[in-house]
Design an enzyme around this catalytic site. Sequence first.
Site, PDB file in Angstrom:
ATOM      1  N   THR D  44       0.942  -1.204  -0.030  1.00 12.50           N
ATOM      2  CA  THR D  44       0.057   0.038   0.029  1.00 12.50           C
ATOM      3  C   THR D  44       0.789   1.292  -0.020  1.00 12.50           C
ATOM      4  O   THR D  44       0.607   2.415  -0.598  1.00 12.50           O
ATOM      5  CB  THR D  44      -0.914  -0.018   1.206  1.00 12.50           C
ATOM      6  OG1 THR D  44      -1.779  -1.272   1.234  1.00 12.50           O
ATOM      7  CG2 THR D  44      -1.913   1.042   1.313  1.00 12.50           C
ATOM      8  N   HIS D  47       1.952   1.871  -3.461  1.00 14.58           N
ATOM      9  CA  HIS D  47       0.756   2.757  -4.295  1.00 14.58           C
ATOM     10  C   HIS D  47       0.866   4.084  -3.976  1.00 14.58           C
ATOM     11  O   HIS D  47       0.710   4.959  -4.645  1.00 14.58           O
ATOM     12  CB  HIS D  47      -0.520   1.877  -4.010  1.00 14.58           C
ATOM     13  CG  HIS D  47      -0.745   0.613  -4.530  1.00 14.58           C
ATOM     14  ND1 HIS D  47      -0.655   0.536  -5.894  1.00 14.58           N
ATOM     15  CD2 HIS D  47      -0.646  -0.734  -3.840  1.00 14.58           C
ATOM     16  CE1 HIS D  47      -0.890  -0.864  -6.019  1.00 14.58           C
ATOM     17  NE2 HIS D  47      -0.857  -1.490  -4.926  1.00 14.58           N
ATOM     18  N   HIS D  67       2.274   1.741   8.612  1.00 17.37           N
ATOM     19  CA  HIS D  67       1.353   1.119   9.437  1.00 17.37           C
ATOM     20  C   HIS D  67       1.812  -0.474   9.928  1.00 17.37           C
ATOM     21  O   HIS D  67       0.846  -1.247  10.574  1.00 17.37           O
ATOM     22  CB  HIS D  67      -0.091   1.021   8.771  1.00 17.37           C
ATOM     23  CG  HIS D  67      -0.220   0.399   7.601  1.00 17.37           C
ATOM     24  ND1 HIS D  67       0.360   1.190   6.283  1.00 17.37           N
ATOM     25  CD2 HIS D  67      -0.312  -0.852   7.120  1.00 17.37           C
ATOM     26  CE1 HIS D  67       0.083   0.186   5.267  1.00 17.37           C
ATOM     27  NE2 HIS D  67      -0.135  -0.870   5.859  1.00 17.37           N
ATOM     28  N   GLU D  68       3.064  -0.661   9.537  1.00 17.14           N
ATOM     29  CA  GLU D  68       3.574  -1.769  10.241  1.00 17.14           C
ATOM     30  C   GLU D  68       4.758  -1.511  10.915  1.00 17.14           C
ATOM     31  O   GLU D  68       5.663  -1.164  10.434  1.00 17.14           O
ATOM     32  CB  GLU D  68       4.061  -3.033   8.979  1.00 17.14           C
ATOM     33  CG  GLU D  68       3.041  -3.055   7.860  1.00 17.14           C
ATOM     34  CD  GLU D  68       3.403  -3.783   6.744  1.00 17.14           C
ATOM     35  OE1 GLU D  68       4.598  -4.174   6.601  1.00 17.14           O
ATOM     36  OE2 GLU D  68       2.767  -4.125   5.787  1.00 17.14           O
ATOM     37  N   CYS D 111     -15.317  -2.401  10.312  1.00 19.70           N
ATOM     38  CA  CYS D 111     -16.137  -1.182  10.578  1.00 19.70           C
ATOM     39  C   CYS D 111     -16.599  -0.127   9.600  1.00 19.70           C
ATOM     40  O   CYS D 111     -15.866   0.115   8.857  1.00 19.70           O
ATOM     41  CB  CYS D 111     -15.515  -0.504  11.669  1.00 19.70           C
ATOM     42  SG  CYS D 111     -15.919   1.114  12.123  1.00 19.70           S
ATOM     43  N   ARG D 204      10.334 -15.179  -6.136  1.00 18.76           N
ATOM     44  CA  ARG D 204       9.352 -15.623  -5.315  1.00 18.76           C
ATOM     45  C   ARG D 204       9.095 -16.887  -5.124  1.00 18.76           C
ATOM     46  O   ARG D 204       8.885 -17.674  -4.104  1.00 18.76           O
ATOM     47  CB  ARG D 204       7.850 -14.433  -5.701  1.00 18.76           C
ATOM     48  CG  ARG D 204       8.082 -13.148  -5.321  1.00 18.76           C
ATOM     49  CD  ARG D 204       6.852 -12.424  -5.741  1.00 18.76           C
ATOM     50  NE  ARG D 204       6.994 -11.118  -4.863  1.00 18.76           N
ATOM     51  CZ  ARG D 204       6.084 -10.273  -5.194  1.00 18.76           C
ATOM     52  NH1 ARG D 204       4.699 -10.472  -5.806  1.00 18.76           N
ATOM     53  NH2 ARG D 204       6.126  -8.946  -4.410  1.00 18.76           N
ATOM     54  N   LEU D 266      -7.750 -12.396  -0.587  1.00 16.59           N
ATOM     55  CA  LEU D 266      -7.342 -11.404   0.234  1.00 16.59           C
ATOM     56  C   LEU D 266      -6.523 -10.609  -0.913  1.00 16.59           C
ATOM     57  O   LEU D 266      -6.749  -9.306  -0.644  1.00 16.59           O
ATOM     58  CB  LEU D 266      -6.163 -11.941   0.973  1.00 16.59           C
ATOM     59  CG  LEU D 266      -5.430 -10.537   1.728  1.00 16.59           C
ATOM     60  CD1 LEU D 266      -5.780 -10.736   3.366  1.00 16.59           C
ATOM     61  CD2 LEU D 266      -4.158 -10.570   1.779  1.00 16.59           C
ATOM     62  N   GLY D 267      -6.113 -11.069  -1.970  1.00 16.22           N
ATOM     63  CA  GLY D 267      -5.613 -10.197  -3.138  1.00 16.22           C
ATOM     64  C   GLY D 267      -6.618  -9.221  -3.744  1.00 16.22           C
ATOM     65  O   GLY D 267      -7.745  -9.575  -3.616  1.00 16.22           O
ATOM     66  N   ILE D 291     -11.514 -11.613   2.542  1.00 16.92           N
ATOM     67  CA  ILE D 291     -10.719 -11.249   3.738  1.00 16.92           C
ATOM     68  C   ILE D 291     -10.280  -9.773   3.641  1.00 16.92           C
ATOM     69  O   ILE D 291      -9.562  -9.450   2.868  1.00 16.92           O
ATOM     70  CB  ILE D 291      -9.658 -12.162   3.621  1.00 16.92           C
ATOM     71  CG1 ILE D 291     -10.094 -13.761   3.651  1.00 16.92           C
ATOM     72  CG2 ILE D 291      -8.837 -11.935   5.117  1.00 16.92           C
ATOM     73  CD1 ILE D 291     -10.852 -14.223   4.688  1.00 16.92           C
TER      74      ILE D 291
END
Lengths: 351, 351, 351, 351
Positions: D44, D47, D67-68, D111, D204, D266-267, D291
């Site tokens: 993110t 992006h 945020h991590e 939420c 990967r 999730l992707g 998810i």
Amino acid sequence: MPATMRALRKTQPAKGLAIASVGVPAIGPTDVLVRVRAASICGTDLHIYGWDRWSQGRIKPPVTLGHEFCGTVERTGEEVTAVKAGDFVSAEMHVNCGHCHQCRLGEAHICQNVRIIGIDQDGAFAEFVKIPASNIIKLDPSIPERYGAILDPLGNAVHTVLAGPIAGQTVLVTGCGPIGLMSIVVAKACGSSTVFATETSEQRRAMAKKMGADAVLNPASEDAVRKILVETGGTGVDVLLEMSGNPTAIQQGFKALRAGGRASLLGIPTENVPLDLVNDVIFKGATVQGIYGRRMYETWVKMLALLKAGRLNLEPLFGEREPLEKFEDAFAKLQGGLPGKILLYPDGISG
Amino acid sequence: MPATMRALRKTQPAKGLAIASVGVPAIGPTDVLVRVRAASICGTDLHIYGWDRWSQGRIKPPVTLGHEFCGTVERTGEEVTAVKAGDFVSAEMHVNCGHCHQCRLGEAHICQNVRIIGIDQDGAFAEFVKIPASNIIKLDPSIPERYGAILDPLGNAVHTVLAGPIAGQTVLVTGCGPIGLMSIVVAKACGSSTVFATETSEQRRAMAKKMGADAVLNPASEDAVRKILVETGGTGVDVLLEMSGNPTAIQQGFKALRAGGRASLLGIPTENVPLDLVNDVIFKGATVQGIYGRRMYETWVKMLALLKAGRLNLEPLFGEREPLEKFEDAFAKLQGGLPGKILLYPDGISG
Amino acid sequence: MPATMRALRKTQPAKGLAIASVGVPAIGPTDVLVRVRAASICGTDLHIYGWDRWSQGRIKPPVTLGHEFCGTVERTGEEVTAVKAGDFVSAEMHVNCGHCHQCRLGEAHICQNVRIIGIDQDGAFAEFVKIPASNIIKLDPSIPERYGAILDPLGNAVHTVLAGPIAGQTVLVTGCGPIGLMSIVVAKACGSSTVFATETSEQRRAMAKKMGADAVLNPASEDAVRKILVETGGTGVDVLLEMSGNPTAIQQGFKALRAGGRASLLGIPTENVPLDLVNDVIFKGATVQGIYGRRMYETWVKMLALLKAGRLNLEPLFGEREPLEKFEDAFAKLQGGLPGKILLYPDGISG
Amino acid sequence: MPATMRALRKTQPAKGLAIASVGVPAIGPTDVLVRVRAASICGTDLHIYGWDRWSQGRIKPPVTLGHEFCGTVERTGEEVTAVKAGDFVSAEMHVNCGHCHQCRLGEAHICQNVRIIGIDQDGAFAEFVKIPASNIIKLDPSIPERYGAILDPLGNAVHTVLAGPIAGQTVLVTGCGPIGLMSIVVAKACGSSTVFATETSEQRRAMAKKMGADAVLNPASEDAVRKILVETGGTGVDVLLEMSGNPTAIQQGFKALRAGGRASLLGIPTENVPLDLVNDVIFKGATVQGIYGRRMYETWVKMLALLKAGRLNLEPLFGEREPLEKFEDAFAKLQGGLPGKILLYPDGISG
């Protein structure tokens, strides 16, 4: 705003309660002050009145009782956004800590550090009650006041009934006190097929019938287990909702439960209960659930949806209404075995 | 094909077992005849040997015992398509009726009309055993024979462990007989975090340590409940796997269980167990599950997937192997408290 | 017993059906021969009549159609114990293999090797139909014949509604063909709060209203999604029951679904459906369920319990009844958009 | 305490980021000020750096990203009791409103009024970050700093893997970015049997192998779906964990999923995805789950239990560490396809 108000309190570590004049609660930035419209007397209040062993260990007088109620928002702390003055509300009276293992797992109703308003701090048998905003429940104006005043025990019933599958299930409710009676209505509204109920009091059996039970049995005078087994083709019921706390009723309930069935236990026995674990639980592959309080706040959401949709007819439960001052009459009637709920009105009865 | 075979049988309604020569079972169109490679002795077999009260009510001699085994398909009935001669197989020995309430609900393991091969009809302590095709389990050839012979109790362990969430959960196993020991391995393989085990036998405690338990406690000499509560920050374990059937262990297990936890009971108490239902189940909001047999056949599918993927190391359990004829030695050792499993070989030991 | 019987069959790989005289089915040891009392026409039968692409790939003429029916047991194979001659019955027409991965997991309704009676082999549009004993469903005599004839689609509705929580849930049913209409009734009976329905046909909207939908919308002439969002306070519905197979309805249904909601899809689109997976599924944390057939046999057990308890009023669906010979009229009416079900009577209409 | 600090911020509505000096956040009574030890770069963040369409609609510069992270508590508001200065912590960066339908249902991660720290308000790419006490996660000191810095994406992986049964299940992970790679490790730790992974990047794929995937396939050069079907005996995998957001990968994933399987998505696809709903979802009876984020806070509890028990080896993911100032290098490497995570150190690298 007045500075003081009338409240029904435990003032001494002894039997009885008293009306007292106390200060109207001061609220913090995240609190809500509610003007109580109607409050309802719980079996727990009877125990506290009678000052039984449990009460002696838990209650620290002086404290205002009352944890079943509805009212209107009088004032809100500056950080409160969920409700505003004039809103019709009730509240979840279990205040959870937010950081214990259970709270972190979404099981706030079994918080390790729970405090109960009306038990551990001043409650709703008063003109005003202070509630944290997190615990305030906004009610649809279409919900009648008498229903608003009994959402706490109705939540117990909804939590118990919906703790597992109920649609198309045969059900046995053991014990027809108010929560047992409500469970009959909730189970039928949620698609249960046959609902059996057992109860030794004749008055309560009559009430169970009115609330929609398909078969009401008196275990003191008939072999209720055998009748249920016969009616279910020898299989037993899919779901046991244990509402009595009576050891014999618990044992009979397990005998009437089918292999693979669910037993949800809410009634509170006062002693150890000898269980035939092999035959009633293990070989049966049964699931036994301890039920406490109401899920915060899934139970509230579902209960209010059912009420708003008009799916729950609890009228037979209502009847007696008293101003707060006449509490002695009300407690005496309940102690005497009156089925159903009595509502107390701190501001007097109107409408 | 020979006409007769050797079998280990209950021949009389009295203590003991005997090797006898009996006819090789004739099979019907939907049956499978299996040549037994290895069979394993269950605690139930010890009870039948000893002719206890339960055995006297259930067993109708003469009958061949044995319900834990693996072998190869010898012959199949004409309608059997799932397996063919030479396939490596085991079997679910609970034969369900297919039409009772539980069978219709997918709960065949608690069928109201179940018959157990090796209990109610001739079992696998023999050169050959007859199995309905529905109950035959084809095994991957990579699964070792010793594992193939203990899938029945391993299935009990898998069923118990997977009867609720296990990943990231703290676990207490009370009782380290073979199924308790297997449960430790299964729980770790499925992501449990800390696994506590309690056991009074020193030999079994040593075995529990070998099987991967993180902490092994002797409740006879230390306050196991207190230690577990301390280790879990006062919260208690998420999951109790009760494998002992011992009333004291059951009561301690409940005391060590956290509010909102799961108690899965497989061990079989021989008397009623007084439970503190209020504090240990109801106020805790606990879930108690009776566990019986293995789910037919979800448990088998998951167990075989775990085995094929090499996730379950049960090596410490194995060791003793005996030809069928030496059954007295084997039964004596197990009666004497030998931990782990003893395998019997009807055709003699090889490989 | 007669040697031959009348049957409504696909006799040629072309449009249309024909009444033919065929042999009464011979039964094996585990089969049941049922004398058909009433059978109901499914949308699938219309596709086969019309000989669409799907039919051309699946149907192998000649074959007798019909997979929704009830009747009485005429004869049973020698190994059949679950029913006896004269019993009132229906049947699950999906015959599963019993040994594939899904069958072993208790998911027989999605068996990899399923064969459907009335599709892959001779069905119930005939005087007699042969059913394996495992698939026979014994009906309580109190269940009316017209209900007995539509248990297959009612089972679809029950399976869909009960595939997740429904009590206290707001629901949107997209598409009001027979199964959509039945879903409205089942959802209300099982405690749903508000039920919305969308449908472009005026006749079907009127029927939806009669069956108990709280709000019936025409997506062709109004912004149904916006109305539903307004009615639910901007949140959307808890549950989407997709019964149309129409791509636009599916997309609208997802837009009306709340974050965290359940979408159960039963309607069959005839092409790929472009889904806004990010906004409608992923960011919403939604659960989407493919629904096929009925769970074998949990759905049957629950459906029959609901029916026996009188919880499902499907009367508006019934009306048209025809002898088997008048099939052309019946098929024409359904093709023309008649809402509800038409029953065919192989033995003629009586009672 | 200093009055100002260095922070990596989006300062302009344009491509790029910049180090800026900003005030140390002031905290309220229920806030916690954390000294950031290590922070990790999310996709993110790439992006937002690139200022794509999504970023332009969501981000309001100036704002500090990040945020991590993990760090130590520097100061706490007067009402905070859950942590104290010096505690090792991370945080859930989704701040929920507490009163919307989803929050009331225990689904705070979806939420309706969520605000994300590091997206909607100043985040952790700075010397200090302000966190509400409700969202602080206290970490066991035994958890390494590098693990503490990536709990946000690891939580995504744990949430996805544990969104349904995983023990004894075959799994396909489509897409081996960091969360896909973590999912492989989590699935194996929680008892999955065979784990397949598909990925077009060679780097990967190598990483997926190191993380424990049993079979790693390149869908650009081989028929991955066919290989998976062959390996699973024609059945397909029990569980699809979709981590790519790539429409082709999503479609292939569904083709490789077994009937009755679970697809957890999730992707994030950037366009509508045409799905073969009939064959891949409806006839399959599949369950598809969107998810998003991590369950608050069940996912955290389970993740930390797995980490504390040493069940998750993520070492191959780590390697690159940079002081905050070298952010351009770090972003460039990730943009270039470096697999694994890069950690940024606001206070410089030590230890």
